[in-house]
Motif scaffolding. Sequence first.
Motif, mmCIF file in Angstrom:
data_model
loop_
_atom_site.group_PDB
_atom_site.id
_atom_site.type_symbol
_atom_site.label_atom_id
_atom_site.label_comp_id
_atom_site.label_asym_id
_atom_site.label_seq_id
_atom_site.Cartn_x
_atom_site.Cartn_y
_atom_site.Cartn_z
ATOM 1 N N VAL A 138 26.204 -35.463 -63.332
ATOM 2 C CA VAL A 138 25.798 -35.524 -61.929
ATOM 3 C C VAL A 138 24.649 -36.506 -61.736
ATOM 4 C CG1 VAL A 138 24.725 -34.179 -60.071
ATOM 5 C CG2 VAL A 138 26.656 -33.224 -61.352
ATOM 6 N N THR A 141 24.863 -39.877 -59.469
ATOM 7 C CA THR A 141 24.116 -39.868 -58.204
ATOM 8 C C THR A 141 22.866 -40.735 -58.245
ATOM 9 O OG1 THR A 141 22.838 -37.908 -58.848
ATOM 10 C CG2 THR A 141 24.906 -37.542 -57.640
ATOM 11 N N LEU A 175 31.739 -37.640 -55.505
ATOM 12 C CA LEU A 175 31.355 -37.986 -56.876
ATOM 13 C C LEU A 175 32.255 -39.055 -57.473
ATOM 14 C CD1 LEU A 175 29.015 -36.853 -58.590
ATOM 15 C CD2 LEU A 175 30.697 -35.483 -59.817
ATOM 16 N N THR A 202 32.399 -31.217 -57.195
ATOM 17 C CA THR A 202 33.003 -31.881 -58.359
ATOM 18 C C THR A 202 34.492 -31.559 -58.449
ATOM 19 O OG1 THR A 202 32.386 -30.019 -59.786
ATOM 20 C CG2 THR A 202 30.845 -31.861 -59.652
ATOM 21 N N PHE A 239 27.624 -29.675 -56.620
ATOM 22 C CA PHE A 239 26.465 -30.185 -57.360
ATOM 23 C C PHE A 239 25.290 -30.349 -56.405
ATOM 24 C CE2 PHE A 239 28.730 -34.087 -56.117
ATOM 25 C CZ PHE A 239 27.713 -34.850 -55.580
#
Length: 961
Positions: A131, A135, A246, A267, A283
């Motif tokens: 993650v 990100t 994502l 996710t 997330f």
Amino acid sequence: MKLNVNYKEQFENRHIAPNEQDTQAMLKTIGVANIDELIDQTVPKNIRLKQPMNLPAVKSEFEYLNKLRVTASKNKVFKSYIGQGYYDVIVPGVIQRNILENPGWYTQYTPYQAEIAQGRLQALLNFQTMVLDLTGMQIANASLLDEGTAAAEAMFMQYSLRKKTEAKTYFISEEVFPQTIDILRTRAQPYGINLVIGNHQNIELTDDMFGALVQYPAAHGEVYNYKAFADAAHQKDIKLTVAADLMSLALLTPPGEWGADIVVGTTQRFGIPMGFGGPHAAFFATKEEYKRSMPGRIIGVTIDAHENYALRMALQTREQHIRRDKATSNICTAQALLAIMAGMYATYHGPIGIKAIASRIHGLAIVLTKALADLGYEQLNQSYFDTVKFNVGVLVNPIHSEALNNEVNLNYDGEFITIALDETTRLHDIEVLIKVFARVKAKNINDVDLESITANVESVIPDELQRQSAFLTHSVFNKHHSEHEMLRYIKSLEAKDLSLCHSMIALGSCTMKLNATTEMIPVTWPQFGGLHPFAPVDQTGGYMQIMAELNAWLSEITGFAAMSLQPNAGAQGEYAGLMVIRAYHQDRGDFNRNIALIPSSAHGTNPASAAMAGMKIVVTKCDEKGNIDVADLKAKAEEHSANLSCLMVTYPSTHGVFEESIIEICDIIHQHGGQVYMDGANMNAQVGLTSPANIGADVCHLNLHKTFCIPHGGGGPGMGPIGVAAHLVPFLPGHSVVDMGNEKSISAVSAAPWGSASILLISHAYIAMMGAEGLTNATKVAILNANYIKARLESHYPVLYAGANGRCAHEMILDCRSFKNFGIEVTDIAKRLMDYGFHAPTVSFPVAGTLMVEPTESEPKHELDRFCDALIGIRNEISDVEAGLLDKVNNPLKNAPHTAAIITGNEWDKPYTRQKAAFPLPYVALNKFWPSVGRVNDTFGDRTLICTCPPIEEYEFDVLV
């Protein structure tokens, strides 16, 4: 010999473990003639049901699955291009077979006992690392419930961090998914937060705004450059949350690089089936400076007692069990199993594979755009990743009809159509879409030069929004790409974790019972996994039938008029129930009713949920026997009569007792105009014997991951539907996308209309195969097993509370506080149990220094005896410390758990034998489970917080890669 041709397997005999011989032996130990005598001594007569539950005739496992196949066929799984946060996926077979369908992974408990949970902790650390890499943020948690509720948690965190206390306005882009906006409305109301929904390109950011939320890419597919908006927000001290896709972040500049303060999302695209809405792991990632305000669980790196690499849940003082009504979140569970799957998906594909998948999706979206342009259709998005938007005008209805003829679902909004492509989309799917759009214009696919289009595909993402930074660089994402390597990696982590495959997990309040294989099998059927939650209702007949039946059965079990199946966790059910009560009072004009009475023994989520619902908490006392102090409750109900909203009560009590005064307690609340909210955590002691409605409750949530057999999954998924009395039915949660049929519904509490719909199949199967008598017998045996353990252990450990006749309900509290006199803490007992092959019961809840034990009905007598023998063995070790036979500091309890490396090492400096350390009882040697690390050092880990996979060169000890 006479043969019985009508013989039918009884699932009840598979679920309930003790046989008749063992039952009689346990009853003799307890001191009663039969199980009904025990129940009469345990459950007050005035709350007992007058007649059996009215449920359908029981089905065998074979019969149930055959019938369910017919029901499943009523679901029409069309090719879905609806998008809006839900996409079809390819679940790698090695992950489906070895994690999703593997009880070694799905029967694990939340990793509170880190030494026997290192495998899933590593998998969750991988998830956090994935993650953060994608990100571009600094710290992430180990998953939340869904994207919508993660966005709501972000809003609350922004609200709690505001410097301007007068700031009460929150900006939401109109291009955020509608279900997310719906949840934000629900969360905002109790706090008086003013939501402003508009266009981020022309909104006037004002001084009374504390936060903002945008979607990246936006709901209709446009990829905006939000950097200028982020800069403008920060100039006004407005924190920015970005709800991000994502998969798109493999190609797009990550939000952390252009100004996001928080990034949330789902996710689901990483190998998790749609499942008609869930379960999926959300997330939540943010900046390092906000780590103590971040909701949910965080996995962190530390060392063990021997200075080896170890993992544990970090910063636990943030949890609502500790902060209670001061908590900014009531999150108690997560979506650990789904987070583990998503992390493994990234591990299996690696950065090259993930980018290739994202590139194919994006490339096919460009191909579709150009092909439909050749047919004369106008595509409106200038920059996009996977979702294209067309203005089709009067052709919308013909296109809709033609799409359905080709078993295709698109997303329709007036004259606009959006088409969201996914991992499963291939060129032949694009050809089907071209045919649909061509036929409406009396054209055909030959009018499109598809060969030329596919030969010249260039990204339409602007250069400044194309990702330049690397991701998934850690070795864990770059070495397990063959199936053999992946299989071995999954198995190596599984071997480090204790689950129900190894031994009973006697956690009080958590009900770790059998999750039968037959209950689990349908979850992965494509007829259930492949359905989009916003699919047309005429394509969802199978789900509608299952949910209608489950609603009716749970209503019968609880005695309530109706259920809402939307809340996708127990704490979410608490919150939903309280919001329903709030809406009921306000509908009657009682806007002042905001006082929640909560006993001091309540679960920590109770006051946290009440605070989130905008209520003021008044704590009521418990007496010396652990029961609610009725006189104190009555006095406080009278004191707050004019403003009383509700009582939150757990029954049987958190202390494991059927309180005799429960009906009187409910009557007191009703006399003062309040409602009774019953926490359903302990329904496993009620089903078939009594019910929330029979006791006098108005609303109750059910932990389907406890009483009704949905597995805990290493810390999630869960489901927390609520049942309500008739006067509260109109207020059950609604949904902005799907009509739920209630005029006065509160807005949504979860992203999907029916929460994590696919795992409702598990509870449906359990009830159908047990039937009314089987469910009642399960309750009786749960009480039997608990009282048997009590009878065996009460001469060794004081049992803190008991009912009027000296009986416990389905659980009991063992008092370990006196052992501190010789230096032994309850934590030492918990760690020593690992050496005996057991996971500890619930530690220091609801009373510090105690163990809360719940065996469930699924454990046979010989397993109960093994557990009792272990605790008695530990008590004897404590006696040896007390007598001076064992050193106060250097003893098996203080040094527990003992790893294989320590036991087999060349040196042994302990004043007790290796055998006593590792094999304290004869049965342990027969099936030894080795903790993979020594006692974990929480303080070290919190002092040097690391929440991503660390580079190997930074550590002298082995890192699990």
